[in-house]
Design a protein around this motif. Structure first.
Motif, PDB file in Angstrom:
ATOM      1  N   LEU A  18      73.061  25.117  38.295  1.00 10.73           N
ATOM      2  CA  LEU A  18      72.506  26.342  37.737  1.00 10.73           C
ATOM      3  C   LEU A  18      72.386  27.368  38.854  1.00 10.73           C
ATOM      4  O   LEU A  18      71.666  27.129  39.838  1.00 10.73           O
ATOM      5  CB  LEU A  18      71.145  26.050  37.108  1.00 10.73           C
ATOM      6  CG  LEU A  18      70.560  27.131  36.220  1.00 10.73           C
ATOM      7  CD1 LEU A  18      71.443  27.353  34.991  1.00 10.73           C
ATOM      8  CD2 LEU A  18      69.166  26.731  35.784  1.00 10.73           C
ATOM      9  N   PRO A  19      73.106  28.478  38.765  1.00 10.82           N
ATOM     10  CA  PRO A  19      73.058  29.480  39.841  1.00 10.82           C
ATOM     11  C   PRO A  19      71.628  29.956  40.103  1.00 10.82           C
ATOM     12  O   PRO A  19      70.861  30.203  39.175  1.00 10.82           O
ATOM     13  CB  PRO A  19      73.915  30.626  39.301  1.00 10.82           C
ATOM     14  CG  PRO A  19      74.791  30.003  38.262  1.00 10.82           C
ATOM     15  CD  PRO A  19      73.974  28.886  37.668  1.00 10.82           C
ATOM     16  N   GLY A  20      71.293  30.032  41.375  1.00 14.50           N
ATOM     17  CA  GLY A  20      69.982  30.527  41.775  1.00 14.50           C
ATOM     18  C   GLY A  20      68.861  29.516  41.644  1.00 14.50           C
ATOM     19  O   GLY A  20      67.719  29.808  41.964  1.00 14.50           O
ATOM     20  N   ALA A  21      69.163  28.317  41.173  1.00 18.59           N
ATOM     21  CA  ALA A  21      68.130  27.292  40.997  1.00 18.59           C
ATOM     22  C   ALA A  21      68.204  26.277  42.139  1.00 18.59           C
ATOM     23  O   ALA A  21      69.109  26.319  42.963  1.00 18.59           O
ATOM     24  CB  ALA A  21      68.318  26.593  39.655  1.00 18.59           C
ATOM     25  N   ARG A  22      67.259  25.363  42.154  1.00 20.33           N
ATOM     26  CA  ARG A  22      67.265  24.296  43.147  1.00 20.33           C
ATOM     27  C   ARG A  22      68.530  23.457  43.005  1.00 20.33           C
ATOM     28  O   ARG A  22      69.124  23.370  41.932  1.00 20.33           O
ATOM     29  CB  ARG A  22      66.035  23.416  42.964  1.00 20.33           C
ATOM     30  CG  ARG A  22      64.755  24.162  43.263  1.00 20.33           C
ATOM     31  CD  ARG A  22      63.547  23.380  42.883  1.00 20.33           C
ATOM     32  NE  ARG A  22      63.440  22.131  43.649  1.00 20.33           N
ATOM     33  CZ  ARG A  22      62.376  21.371  43.633  1.00 20.33           C
ATOM     34  NH1 ARG A  22      61.334  21.711  42.923  1.00 20.33           N
ATOM     35  NH2 ARG A  22      62.346  20.258  44.338  1.00 20.33           N
ATOM     36  N   ALA A  23      68.922  22.802  44.070  1.00 19.91           N
ATOM     37  CA  ALA A  23      70.170  22.027  44.101  1.00 19.91           C
ATOM     38  C   ALA A  23      70.204  20.925  43.048  1.00 19.91           C
ATOM     39  O   ALA A  23      71.271  20.529  42.612  1.00 19.91           O
ATOM     40  CB  ALA A  23      70.382  21.446  45.489  1.00 19.91           C
ATOM     41  N   GLU A  24      69.063  20.450  42.613  1.00 21.71           N
ATOM     42  CA  GLU A  24      69.016  19.342  41.656  1.00 21.71           C
ATOM     43  C   GLU A  24      68.976  19.817  40.205  1.00 21.71           C
ATOM     44  O   GLU A  24      68.728  19.032  39.304  1.00 21.71           O
ATOM     45  CB  GLU A  24      67.769  18.475  41.904  1.00 21.71           C
ATOM     46  CG  GLU A  24      67.672  17.902  43.285  1.00 21.71           C
ATOM     47  CD  GLU A  24      66.858  18.777  44.237  1.00 21.71           C
ATOM     48  OE1 GLU A  24      66.383  19.858  43.831  1.00 21.71           O
ATOM     49  OE2 GLU A  24      66.714  18.388  45.394  1.00 21.71           O
ATOM     50  N   ILE A  60      64.407  20.891  31.525  1.00 22.86           N
ATOM     51  CA  ILE A  60      63.760  22.189  31.720  1.00 22.86           C
ATOM     52  C   ILE A  60      63.956  23.022  30.456  1.00 22.86           C
ATOM     53  O   ILE A  60      63.074  23.745  30.027  1.00 22.86           O
ATOM     54  CB  ILE A  60      64.329  22.884  32.970  1.00 22.86           C
ATOM     55  CG1 ILE A  60      63.989  22.031  34.200  1.00 22.86           C
ATOM     56  CG2 ILE A  60      63.790  24.292  33.112  1.00 22.86           C
ATOM     57  CD1 ILE A  60      64.720  22.424  35.460  1.00 22.86           C
ATOM     58  N   GLU A  61      65.141  22.907  29.869  1.00 18.96           N
ATOM     59  CA  GLU A  61      65.436  23.465  28.545  1.00 18.96           C
ATOM     60  C   GLU A  61      66.097  22.352  27.749  1.00 18.96           C
ATOM     61  O   GLU A  61      66.934  21.625  28.273  1.00 18.96           O
ATOM     62  CB  GLU A  61      66.418  24.643  28.643  1.00 18.96           C
ATOM     63  CG  GLU A  61      65.870  25.867  29.310  1.00 18.96           C
ATOM     64  CD  GLU A  61      66.926  26.954  29.456  1.00 18.96           C
ATOM     65  OE1 GLU A  61      67.986  26.888  28.810  1.00 18.96           O
ATOM     66  OE2 GLU A  61      66.682  27.873  30.251  1.00 18.96           O
ATOM     67  N   GLY A  62      65.738  22.210  26.485  1.00 12.39           N
ATOM     68  CA  GLY A  62      66.295  21.135  25.671  1.00 12.39           C
ATOM     69  C   GLY A  62      65.495  19.864  25.870  1.00 12.39           C
ATOM     70  O   GLY A  62      64.304  19.909  26.158  1.00 12.39           O
ATOM     71  N   GLU A  63      66.179  18.721  25.734  1.00  9.83           N
ATOM     72  CA  GLU A  63      65.505  17.443  25.906  1.00  9.83           C
ATOM     73  C   GLU A  63      66.480  16.405  26.440  1.00  9.83           C
ATOM     74  O   GLU A  63      67.691  16.592  26.394  1.00  9.83           O
ATOM     75  CB  GLU A  63      64.875  16.978  24.595  1.00  9.83           C
ATOM     76  CG  GLU A  63      65.836  16.878  23.445  1.00  9.83           C
ATOM     77  CD  GLU A  63      65.132  16.600  22.125  1.00  9.83           C
ATOM     78  OE1 GLU A  63      64.195  15.776  22.104  1.00  9.83           O
ATOM     79  OE2 GLU A  63      65.524  17.199  21.126  1.00  9.83           O
ATOM     80  N   ARG A 115      72.836  19.617  24.923  1.00 12.19           N
ATOM     81  CA  ARG A 115      72.944  20.750  25.842  1.00 12.19           C
ATOM     82  C   ARG A 115      71.552  21.051  26.383  1.00 12.19           C
ATOM     83  O   ARG A 115      70.561  20.760  25.737  1.00 12.19           O
ATOM     84  CB  ARG A 115      73.450  21.995  25.114  1.00 12.19           C
ATOM     85  CG  ARG A 115      74.859  21.882  24.623  1.00 12.19           C
ATOM     86  CD  ARG A 115      75.210  23.133  23.826  1.00 12.19           C
ATOM     87  NE  ARG A 115      76.500  22.972  23.216  1.00 12.19           N
ATOM     88  CZ  ARG A 115      77.571  23.651  23.574  1.00 12.19           C
ATOM     89  NH1 ARG A 115      77.501  24.553  24.526  1.00 12.19           N
ATOM     90  NH2 ARG A 115      78.724  23.447  22.965  1.00 12.19           N
ATOM     91  N   GLY A 116      71.512  21.673  27.562  1.00 16.45           N
ATOM     92  CA  GLY A 116      70.229  22.070  28.105  1.00 16.45           C
ATOM     93  C   GLY A 116      70.298  22.247  29.605  1.00 16.45           C
ATOM     94  O   GLY A 116      71.378  22.241  30.203  1.00 16.45           O
ATOM     95  N   VAL A 117      69.141  22.411  30.199  1.00 14.82           N
ATOM     96  CA  VAL A 117      69.022  22.518  31.650  1.00 14.82           C
ATOM     97  C   VAL A 117      68.207  21.315  32.107  1.00 14.82           C
ATOM     98  O   VAL A 117      67.126  21.039  31.578  1.00 14.82           O
ATOM     99  CB  VAL A 117      68.350  23.840  32.069  1.00 14.82           C
ATOM    100  CG1 VAL A 117      68.129  23.887  33.570  1.00 14.82           C
ATOM    101  CG2 VAL A 117      69.194  25.030  31.617  1.00 14.82           C
ATOM    102  N   LEU A 118      68.752  20.590  33.084  1.00 17.71           N
ATOM    103  CA  LEU A 118      68.165  19.344  33.542  1.00 17.71           C
ATOM    104  C   LEU A 118      67.910  19.352  35.037  1.00 17.71           C
ATOM    105  O   LEU A 118      68.688  19.918  35.794  1.00 17.71           O
ATOM    106  CB  LEU A 118      69.121  18.179  33.237  1.00 17.71           C
ATOM    107  CG  LEU A 118      69.564  17.992  31.803  1.00 17.71           C
ATOM    108  CD1 LEU A 118      70.707  16.988  31.739  1.00 17.71           C
ATOM    109  CD2 LEU A 118      68.407  17.545  30.943  1.00 17.71           C
ATOM    110  N   ARG A 119      66.858  18.705  35.431  1.00 16.60           N
ATOM    111  CA  ARG A 119      66.612  18.427  36.846  1.00 16.60           C
ATOM    112  C   ARG A 119      66.877  16.942  37.044  1.00 16.60           C
ATOM    113  O   ARG A 119      66.292  16.090  36.359  1.00 16.60           O
ATOM    114  CB  ARG A 119      65.178  18.781  37.231  1.00 16.60           C
ATOM    115  CG  ARG A 119      64.833  18.422  38.666  1.00 16.60           C
ATOM    116  CD  ARG A 119      63.481  18.990  39.063  1.00 16.60           C
ATOM    117  NE  ARG A 119      62.945  18.324  40.209  1.00 16.60           N
ATOM    118  CZ  ARG A 119      63.336  18.506  41.468  1.00 16.60           C
ATOM    119  NH1 ARG A 119      64.299  19.367  41.724  1.00 16.60           N
ATOM    120  NH2 ARG A 119      62.773  17.845  42.462  1.00 16.60           N
TER     121      ARG A 119
END
Length: 132
Positions: A18-24, A60-63, A115-119
């Motif tokens: 994810l651009p601009g986010a932490r590496a993980e 972070i988004e989704g599940e 789909r979503g944003v994951l750490r």
């Protein structure tokens, strides 16, 4: 106490940093995100046996739904070898025991089926002894 083997993840398919986010932090672009698990000491550190696997896998988004591992023992990755993982606890942590049945050529993590944003962070394997 056995030595803990730390690992990172590299996006393989349908998963992008994810651009601009932490590496993980990653965005899954469809329902089949995949990442390679890369032990700091190499795949040879994950020999045949039982391991305590710990990782942070937080939506972070989704599940997070149906996370799993696909070990490649030399014949490619197969549903027959899939290791289903429990869904993360409310803090986004997975702490489970997994078997590895041979020498690994690769290890893939499918973190979710949505789909979503994951750490994905703090991946570690702890070899377990027979008494453990």
């Amino acid at each position: 106490m056995a030595r803990v083997i730390h690992a990172g993840v590299l996006p393989l398919a349908n998963l992008e940093p994810l651009p601009g986010a932490r590496a993980e932090t990653f965005r899954s672009v469809n329902e089949d995100p995949q990442a390679l698990v890369v032990p700091a000491d190499g795949l040879t550190a994950l020999r045949r046996g039982w391991f305590r696997l710990r990782l942070e896998l937080r939506a972070i988004e989704g599940e997070v739904i149906a996370p799993c591992l696909y070990p490649d023992y030399g014949n490619g990755m197969s549903e027959l070898d899939r290791i289903d993982l429990p869904e993360p606890d409310p803090a986004g942590l997975i702490d489970t025991v997994i078997p590895l049945r041979g020498r690994l050529c690769a290890l893939r993590l499918d973190p979710s089926t949505t789909r979503g944003v994951l750490r994905i962070a703090d991946v570690s394997f702890e070899p377990l002894t027979r008494p453990q």
